[in-house]
Scaffold this active site. Structure first.
Site, PDB file in Angstrom:
ATOM      1  N   ASP A   1     -14.439 -12.411 -23.217  1.00  0.00           N
ATOM      2  CA  ASP A   1     -15.276 -12.472 -22.107  1.00  0.00           C
ATOM      3  C   ASP A   1     -16.817 -13.107 -22.515  1.00  0.00           C
ATOM      4  O   ASP A   1     -17.621 -13.718 -21.904  1.00  0.00           O
ATOM      5  CB  ASP A   1     -15.460 -11.265 -21.259  1.00  0.00           C
TER       6      ASP A   1
ATOM      7  N   CYS B   1       5.254  -6.488   1.794  1.00  0.00           N
ATOM      8  CA  CYS B   1       5.438  -5.001   2.028  1.00  0.00           C
ATOM      9  C   CYS B   1       4.708  -4.240   2.852  1.00  0.00           C
ATOM     10  O   CYS B   1       5.079  -4.210   4.155  1.00  0.00           O
ATOM     11  CB  CYS B   1       5.240  -4.433   0.654  1.00  0.00           C
ATOM     12  N   TYR B   2       3.948  -3.320   2.608  1.00  0.00           N
ATOM     13  CA  TYR B   2       3.034  -2.397   3.584  1.00  0.00           C
ATOM     14  C   TYR B   2       2.605  -3.434   4.537  1.00  0.00           C
ATOM     15  O   TYR B   2       2.439  -3.295   5.958  1.00  0.00           O
ATOM     16  CB  TYR B   2       2.043  -1.719   3.110  1.00  0.00           C
TER      17      TYR B   2
ATOM     18  N   GLY C   1       0.784  -1.152  -0.025  1.00  0.00           N
ATOM     19  CA  GLY C   1      -0.049  -0.039   0.090  1.00  0.00           C
ATOM     20  C   GLY C   1       0.941   1.159   0.185  1.00  0.00           C
ATOM     21  O   GLY C   1       1.975   1.131   0.204  1.00  0.00           O
TER      22      GLY C   1
ATOM     23  N   HIS D   1       8.343  -8.166  -2.703  1.00  0.00           N
ATOM     24  CA  HIS D   1       7.312  -8.569  -3.488  1.00  0.00           C
ATOM     25  C   HIS D   1       7.124  -9.813  -4.129  1.00  0.00           C
ATOM     26  O   HIS D   1       7.500  -9.997  -5.347  1.00  0.00           O
ATOM     27  CB  HIS D   1       6.713  -7.575  -4.621  1.00  0.00           C
TER      28      HIS D   1
ATOM     29  N   GLU E   1       4.873 -11.797  -5.614  1.00  0.00           N
ATOM     30  CA  GLU E   1       4.180 -11.795  -6.605  1.00  0.00           C
ATOM     31  C   GLU E   1       4.363 -11.129  -7.999  1.00  0.00           C
ATOM     32  O   GLU E   1       3.930 -11.375  -9.199  1.00  0.00           O
ATOM     33  CB  GLU E   1       2.399 -10.895  -6.327  1.00  0.00           C
TER      34      GLU E   1
ATOM     35  N   LYS F   1      -8.864 -12.834 -15.949  1.00  0.00           N
ATOM     36  CA  LYS F   1      -8.953 -12.730 -17.312  1.00  0.00           C
ATOM     37  C   LYS F   1      -8.102 -14.195 -17.923  1.00  0.00           C
ATOM     38  O   LYS F   1      -8.520 -14.955 -18.598  1.00  0.00           O
ATOM     39  CB  LYS F   1      -7.902 -11.832 -18.046  1.00  0.00           C
TER      40      LYS F   1
END
Ligand code: XMP
Length: 514
Positions: A227, A82-83, A55, A169, A171, A370
């Site tokens: 989609d 992180c945050y 954040g 991070h 991710e 997605k």
């Protein structure tokens, strides 16, 4: 059996959806909630684990995003990133302060591979850092499990209480072995078995749709995009002939696209459904005549789309259910899920429901990212070229033609775009680039063709790499490929005598060229 769930608590960082996607890649279902959500509401969902995201704030400042200390005492494993890591320490009595050195980018990190979180990691690896505060003092009971030259606590944990903090991070792709770290958390520490799979998603969805729809009639606006195509096929498998798909061809699609959609979904296609193609090209061009302002063009196209759709819906008669291809990022970004709300209202066909009389909306892809929608598409046997189709704006080429839209200009941009796509795929770059297309500038300039002077248009090419389409960088397309496209476009597309390659980033540019 209850579905396994991990909850991602969003503190407004830029990678938050990415965290959720990575968790889903471990076959674990997760949902994103804002940090403002009541802890009781979160616990009602019986999460197997909780992840606190990054954040933008400093957790020691007044009014900063925070969480209740109770969160750490529930016996549910918590991973702070992180945050989220700093907040965990701060809330539990540690100390977070402004660092002397701001760490940003790829950073070497030493890791204690004894930690369950870092099982199979290399003792020295590369991680992605992005922080100006640091954990100056850990909360009681924690031990350091990773550090860098500038960051003494790059990770810490209290195994007994199943609390884990990572300053970097995992991710982000640049963190080597980052996905494995998240896997270790959700599968080994939280004990999720990995029951989130697209084949069972398809089966369960079909069952749920049948139960909901019964003998009702279903209407779907099909654009040919990923989609709506996947949603339509799912519905078709569930309720077959009770489904009608209306495909509005506004004359602003890419070259031959209308026919391609018809080939798949039409009467000669692969699915049991009622397919209506409306050829409304002239109608749209008529409305767009003389209009040059981009927002006005978008508005006209959007409104006309609704008119056409409404007329068709009336012809069909009774409609019980309306299908929408909403996906999870739409839900999160419209503020219903996470915190980092960026509202992109123009990205959805807004307002449609008001114009059709129906009982209920069906959003079969509402919980999917997605890449998951694509997996479902493959699972359903939808042709790959549809499943891996690039994003394409609802207003179509209307936003890729600067200035007034005319039939001639549409043809120019369609032809140039088809050449560009062909050459990109011939060079084997199509799966590498996230989006690429041709646009028609409104610039005419002097050129020579043979012995003749020309005064023609310039085509602009755009190709970007992006993770989330919120930021993007121009792709470095090999010069030979660009040259081949240039030579083919100028020779083959009448009315074009120049080709430009747009190297702007987003921001400050946008991905589209309007
Ligand atoms: P921008 O141009 O805003 O685009 O950087 C970000 C992404 O969104 C797509 N885009 C749209 N998609 N309807 C859509 O469905 C729209 O009106 C629209 N406008 C932009 C764009 O192609 C890119 O992928």
């Amino acid at each position: 059996m209850e579905k396994e769930l991990v909850i991602v608590i969003d503190f407004g960082g830029q990678y938050n959806q990415l965290v959720a996607r990575r968790v889903r890649e471990c076959n674990v279902y997760c949902e994103i909630y804002s940090y403002k959500t009541d802890l009781a509401k979160i616990m009602e969902k019986k999460p197997r684990g909780i992840i606190l995201t990054g954040g933008p704030s400093s957790c020691y400042e007044e009014g900063a995003a925070t969480c209740s200390p109770e969160l750490f005492g529930l016996g549910v494993p918590v991973l702070g990133l992180c945050y989220g890591a700093q907040l965990m320490m701060h809330v539990l009595g540690g100390k977070v302060a402004r660092a002397a050195v701001r760490e940003y980018g790829k950073t070497e990190v030493d890791i204690d591979t004894e930690s369950k979180l870092f099982a199979d990691a290399k003792p020295r690896t590369v991680c992605w850092m992005s922080h100006f505060d640091y954990i100056a003092q850990m909360a009681e009971g924690f031990r350091v499990t990773a550090s860098t030259a500038d960051c003494p606590v790059a990770a810490a944990e209290c195994e007994e209480r199943k609390l884990y903090a990572i300053q970097f991070h995992p991710e982000v792709m640049h963190t080597e072995g980052g996905s494995k770290m998240l896997f270790n958390f959700v599968r080994n520490i939280c004990g999720c078995s990995g029951d989130w799979r697209m084949d069972s998603f398809v089966e369960e969805s079909i069952r749920a749709i049948r139960a909901k729809v019964g003998q009702g009639r279903v209407l779907c606006a099909l654009s040919g995009g990923v989609d709506s195509s996947v949603a339509a096929v799912l519905l078709s498998k569930a309720v077959g002939g009770q489904l009608t798909c209306v495909f509005v061809d506004h004359g602003l699609l890419r070259k031959d696209e209308g026919d391609e959609v018809e080939a798949v979904f039409g009467p000669k296609g692969n699915y049991e459904l009622n397919f209506i193609r409306v050829n409304a090209r002239e109608r749209f061009y008529g409305k767009l005549a003389g209009v040059t302002e981009p927002e006005e063009k978008r508005k006209i196209i959007g409104e006309e789309f609704i008119r056409v759709f409404e007329e068709e819906a009336k012809k069909i008669g009774r409609v019980d259910f309306l299908v929408q291809g909403t996906i999870y990022p739409d839900v999160v970004e419209s503020g219903l899920g996470g915190e980092s709300a960026v509202i992109k209202s123009h990205h959805n066909v807004g307002g449609l429901p008001d114009y059709v009389d129906f009982r209920e909306i069906i959003e079969p892809l509402r919980n999917l990212f997605k890449d998951e929608v694509r997996k479902v598409g493959l699972e359903l046997g939808i042709p790959e070229r549809l499943v891996f189709r690039q994003p394409f704006p609802g207003p179509g080429l209307g936003v890729r033609i600067l200035g007034e839209v005319t039939a001639e200009k549409v043809k120019m941009v369609q032809d140039a775009d088809a050449i560009f796509r062909e050459e990109i795929s011939r060079a084997g770059l199509d799966r590498e680039l996230n989006q690429y297309f041709a646009a028609l500038t409104n610039m005419r300039s002097v050129g020579v063709m043979g012995d003749e002077r020309t005064y023609d248009y310039a085509i602009a090419l755009r190709a970007v790499n992006t993770v989330d389409f919120m930021t993007a960088e121009a792709a470095e397309i090999p010069w030979e490929v660009l040259k081949r496209v240039m030579s083919r476009v100028i020779n083959e597309v009448k009315g074009v005598n120049r080709l430009l390659y747009d190297i702007s980033s987003k921001p400050p540019g946008t991905i589209e060229f309007e």
